[in-house]
Design an enzyme around this catalytic site. Structure first.
Site, PDB file in Angstrom:
ATOM      1  N   GLY A  13       0.752  -1.240   0.000  1.00  0.00           N
ATOM      2  CA  GLY A  13       0.000   0.000   0.000  1.00  0.00           C
ATOM      3  C   GLY A  13       0.784   1.293   0.000  1.00  0.00           C
ATOM      4  O   GLY A  13       0.251   2.323   0.410  1.00  0.00           O
ATOM      5  N   ASN A  15       1.576   3.120  -2.602  1.00  0.00           N
ATOM      6  CA  ASN A  15       0.871   4.047  -3.498  1.00  0.00           C
ATOM      7  C   ASN A  15      -0.468   4.466  -2.906  1.00  0.00           C
ATOM      8  O   ASN A  15      -0.876   5.621  -3.048  1.00  0.00           O
ATOM      9  CB  ASN A  15       0.691   3.424  -4.883  1.00  0.00           C
ATOM     10  CG  ASN A  15       1.967   3.494  -5.680  1.00  0.00           C
ATOM     11  OD1 ASN A  15       2.552   4.563  -5.843  1.00  0.00           O
ATOM     12  ND2 ASN A  15       2.421   2.358  -6.170  1.00  0.00           N
ATOM     13  N   ASN A 102      -5.991   2.544 -13.341  1.00  0.00           N
ATOM     14  CA  ASN A 102      -4.958   1.613 -12.883  1.00  0.00           C
ATOM     15  C   ASN A 102      -3.569   2.210 -13.093  1.00  0.00           C
ATOM     16  O   ASN A 102      -3.341   2.994 -14.013  1.00  0.00           O
ATOM     17  CB  ASN A 102      -5.052   0.285 -13.652  1.00  0.00           C
ATOM     18  CG  ASN A 102      -4.080  -0.754 -13.123  1.00  0.00           C
ATOM     19  OD1 ASN A 102      -3.930  -0.933 -11.925  1.00  0.00           O
ATOM     20  ND2 ASN A 102      -3.406  -1.449 -14.025  1.00  0.00           N
ATOM     21  N   HIS A 104       0.219   0.873 -13.850  1.00  0.00           N
ATOM     22  CA  HIS A 104       0.995  -0.303 -14.277  1.00  0.00           C
ATOM     23  C   HIS A 104       2.479   0.060 -14.291  1.00  0.00           C
ATOM     24  O   HIS A 104       2.850   1.115 -14.794  1.00  0.00           O
ATOM     25  CB  HIS A 104       0.547  -0.761 -15.663  1.00  0.00           C
ATOM     26  CG  HIS A 104       1.207  -2.029 -16.091  1.00  0.00           C
ATOM     27  ND1 HIS A 104       0.834  -3.258 -15.580  1.00  0.00           N
ATOM     28  CD2 HIS A 104       2.238  -2.262 -16.934  1.00  0.00           C
ATOM     29  CE1 HIS A 104       1.613  -4.196 -16.114  1.00  0.00           C
ATOM     30  NE2 HIS A 104       2.461  -3.616 -16.934  1.00  0.00           N
TER      31      HIS A 104
END
Length: 187
Positions: A13, A15, A102, A104
């Site tokens: 976690g 981010n 999202n 990536h």
């Protein structure tokens, strides 16, 4: 207009915490809930420590209980994936078209798709002898890592970079850029 965000996580976690801290004093953005598919995800502790509602929704619940899952995010207008390792179910994509974002850890379309997450991506980048890599922030659709790209950020690589070096360079890009991209998307 105030935006309520749900953050989906599967791991430590960093981010997630960065996003929560970034928007902490922003009157236009609220982190409504942090949801993990894993009860042992440290992201839940980070969210708890920062006073954000958090909960576990298991893989089985994501797959078999769409009404339950949708109820948990009903007050959120965007879903942010910050290290979420399950494929997002079609019912969520349909409920949140171009509102699931999202992060990536590579420059899509390279090194995306099933099994391409975390160190697997960095190992593939290293094995291919790439001279640069980066991060991609994109919308989620029904194809894993196949949604429309919002923004990409690059970093240079040297032949001497280890997988750990690559991981650290990516982490820096994520911390510096992901919350700001979310803010721009929210307008």
């Amino acid at each position: 207009m105030k935006h309520n965000l749900a953050i989906f996580v599967s791991g430590s976690g960093t981010n997630c915490e960065n996003i929560i801290r970034y928007f902490k004093n922003n009157d236009d953005v609220n982190i409504g809930v942090v949801i993990s598919n894993r009860a042992d995800a440290y992201a839940l502790t980070r969210a708890e420590n920062l006073g954000v509602k958090n909960m576990v929704i298991t893989r089985q619940q994501f797959n078999d209980e769409p009404q339950y899952v949708l109820k948990q995010v009903k007050d959120c207008d965007y879903i942010i994936l910050a290290g979420f390792l399950l494929k997002v179910p079609d019912y969520l994509i349909e409920a949140y078209p171009n509102r699931i974002i999202n992060l990536h850890p590579a420059l899509l379309p390279k090194y995306g798709g099933k099994g391409m997450y975390g160190h697997h991506v960095h190992e593939a980048v290293k094995a291919a002898g790439e001279t640069e890599t980066g991060i991609t922030v994109h919308y989620v659709n029904n194809v894993i890592d196949g949604g429309q790209i919002i923004e990409q950020f690059k970093t240079q690589l040297t032949p001497n970079d280890t997988i750990e070096d690559i991981e650290q360079k990516i982490h820096v890009l994520e911390q510096e850029n992901f919350p700001q991209v979310i803010e721009r998307v929210l307008g």
